[in-house]
Design a protein around this motif. Structure first.
Motif, PDB file in Angstrom:
ATOM      1  N   PHE A  27       0.861  -1.185   0.000  1.00 35.65           N
ATOM      2  CA  PHE A  27       0.000   0.000   0.000  1.00 35.65           C
ATOM      3  C   PHE A  27       0.898   1.235   0.000  1.00 35.65           C
ATOM      4  O   PHE A  27       2.090   1.158   0.270  1.00 35.65           O
ATOM      5  N   THR A  28       0.291   2.370  -0.300  1.00 38.53           N
ATOM      6  CA  THR A  28       1.028   3.629  -0.337  1.00 38.53           C
ATOM      7  C   THR A  28       0.868   4.329   0.992  1.00 38.53           C
ATOM      8  O   THR A  28      -0.237   4.688   1.402  1.00 38.53           O
ATOM      9  N   LEU A  29       2.006   4.547   1.633  1.00 34.07           N
ATOM     10  CA  LEU A  29       1.995   5.098   2.986  1.00 34.07           C
ATOM     11  C   LEU A  29       1.492   6.533   3.045  1.00 34.07           C
ATOM     12  O   LEU A  29       1.067   7.005   4.091  1.00 34.07           O
ATOM     13  N   ASN A  30       1.514   7.222   1.908  1.00 37.01           N
ATOM     14  CA  ASN A  30       1.146   8.640   1.850  1.00 37.01           C
ATOM     15  C   ASN A  30      -0.168   8.959   2.543  1.00 37.01           C
ATOM     16  O   ASN A  30      -0.325  10.034   3.122  1.00 37.01           O
ATOM     17  N   TYR A  31      -1.121   8.038   2.460  1.00 33.28           N
ATOM     18  CA  TYR A  31      -2.471   8.342   2.919  1.00 33.28           C
ATOM     19  C   TYR A  31      -2.743   7.849   4.335  1.00 33.28           C
ATOM     20  O   TYR A  31      -3.887   7.885   4.795  1.00 33.28           O
ATOM     21  N   TYR A  32      -1.701   7.398   5.013  1.00 29.14           N
ATOM     22  CA  TYR A  32      -1.888   6.781   6.314  1.00 29.14           C
ATOM     23  C   TYR A  32      -1.155   7.528   7.416  1.00 29.14           C
ATOM     24  O   TYR A  32      -0.014   7.951   7.242  1.00 29.14           O
ATOM     25  N   ALA A  33      -1.832   7.654   8.545  1.00 26.77           N
ATOM     26  CA  ALA A  33      -1.139   8.087   9.750  1.00 26.77           C
ATOM     27  C   ALA A  33      -0.349   6.900  10.294  1.00 26.77           C
ATOM     28  O   ALA A  33      -0.768   5.747  10.152  1.00 26.77           O
ATOM     29  N   ILE A  34       0.775   7.203  10.907  1.00 25.05           N
ATOM     30  CA  ILE A  34       1.641   6.172  11.470  1.00 25.05           C
ATOM     31  C   ILE A  34       1.808   6.396  12.971  1.00 25.05           C
ATOM     32  O   ILE A  34       2.023   7.524  13.420  1.00 25.05           O
ATOM     33  N   GLY A  35       1.700   5.327  13.705  1.00 29.33           N
ATOM     34  CA  GLY A  35       1.952   5.386  15.146  1.00 29.33           C
ATOM     35  C   GLY A  35       3.063   4.429  15.520  1.00 29.33           C
ATOM     36  O   GLY A  35       3.207   3.361  14.919  1.00 29.33           O
ATOM     37  N   TRP A  36       3.855   4.835  16.474  1.00 26.94           N
ATOM     38  CA  TRP A  36       4.848   3.951  17.083  1.00 26.94           C
ATOM     39  C   TRP A  36       4.388   3.630  18.506  1.00 26.94           C
ATOM     40  O   TRP A  36       4.040   4.538  19.266  1.00 26.94           O
ATOM     41  N   PHE A  37       4.420   2.364  18.845  1.00 23.15           N
ATOM     42  CA  PHE A  37       4.004   1.891  20.145  1.00 23.15           C
ATOM     43  C   PHE A  37       5.120   1.016  20.719  1.00 23.15           C
ATOM     44  O   PHE A  37       5.980   0.548  19.996  1.00 23.15           O
ATOM     45  N   ARG A  38       5.045   0.779  22.009  1.00 23.60           N
ATOM     46  CA  ARG A  38       5.998  -0.143  22.615  1.00 23.60           C
ATOM     47  C   ARG A  38       5.312  -0.945  23.712  1.00 23.60           C
ATOM     48  O   ARG A  38       4.321  -0.497  24.298  1.00 23.60           O
ATOM     49  N   GLN A  39       5.857  -2.117  23.943  1.00 20.22           N
ATOM     50  CA  GLN A  39       5.310  -2.984  24.978  1.00 20.22           C
ATOM     51  C   GLN A  39       6.452  -3.658  25.717  1.00 20.22           C
ATOM     52  O   GLN A  39       7.223  -4.412  25.128  1.00 20.22           O
ATOM     53  N   ALA A  40       6.537  -3.341  26.992  1.00 19.72           N
ATOM     54  CA  ALA A  40       7.527  -3.967  27.860  1.00 19.72           C
ATOM     55  C   ALA A  40       6.905  -5.203  28.493  1.00 19.72           C
ATOM     56  O   ALA A  40       5.675  -5.302  28.598  1.00 19.72           O
ATOM     57  N   PRO A  41       7.717  -6.160  28.926  1.00 21.12           N
ATOM     58  CA  PRO A  41       7.181  -7.382  29.539  1.00 21.12           C
ATOM     59  C   PRO A  41       6.246  -7.066  30.705  1.00 21.12           C
ATOM     60  O   PRO A  41       6.584  -6.266  31.597  1.00 21.12           O
ATOM     61  N   GLY A  42       5.077  -7.662  30.685  1.00 21.13           N
ATOM     62  CA  GLY A  42       4.124  -7.487  31.761  1.00 21.13           C
ATOM     63  C   GLY A  42       3.369  -6.170  31.750  1.00 21.13           C
ATOM     64  O   GLY A  42       2.620  -5.884  32.689  1.00 21.13           O
TER      65      GLY A  42
END
Length: 125
Positions: A27-42
């Motif tokens: 897909f073309t990224l141009n039309y999408y918002a991007i989020g960065w997430f993280r998950q630590a153990p537990g």
């Protein structure tokens, strides 16, 4: 098939830096918002930063504000998260996610439809 692939994680000493990449395919990224997430153990998955489709709007979690920069290169169909002054508490699996349904961008997991597989960031001496 829409796919997101993160890279750039690794083991880094406290105070070090990493640049995470999120490459999109199918897909073309141009039309999408991007989020960065993280998950630590537990722990719950949490929003780290996000960027609107145009790149004109960005949001940072308080925990990384001033130490990180989110960006995107639509020509390369890739988004980035630069992390500086890393701390042990930044240790987590980092995920990127995309959605075409936000005007700006969001920091909540339910706002995103498509996710990458994650990249491990470990901050330790």
């Amino acid at each position: 098939q829409l796919q997101l692939v993160e890279s750039g994680g690794g083991l880094v000493q406290p105070g070090g830096s990493l640049r995470l990449s999120c490459a999109a395919s199918g897909f073309t990224l141009n039309y999408y918002a991007i989020g960065w997430f993280r998950q630590a153990p537990g722990k719950e998955r949490e929003g780290v930063s996000c960027i609107s489709s145009s790149g004109g709007s960005t949001v940072y979690a308080d925990s990384v504000k001033g130490r990180s920069t989110i960006s995107r290169d639509n020509a390369k169909n890739t988004a980035y998260l630069q992390l500086n002054s890393l701390k042990p508490e930044d240790t987590a699996v980092y995920y990127c996610a995309a959605t075409g349904y936000l005007t700006g961008c969001g920091m909540l997991t339910y706002e995103y439809d498509d996710w990458g597989q994650g990249t491990q960031v470990t901050v330790s001496s």
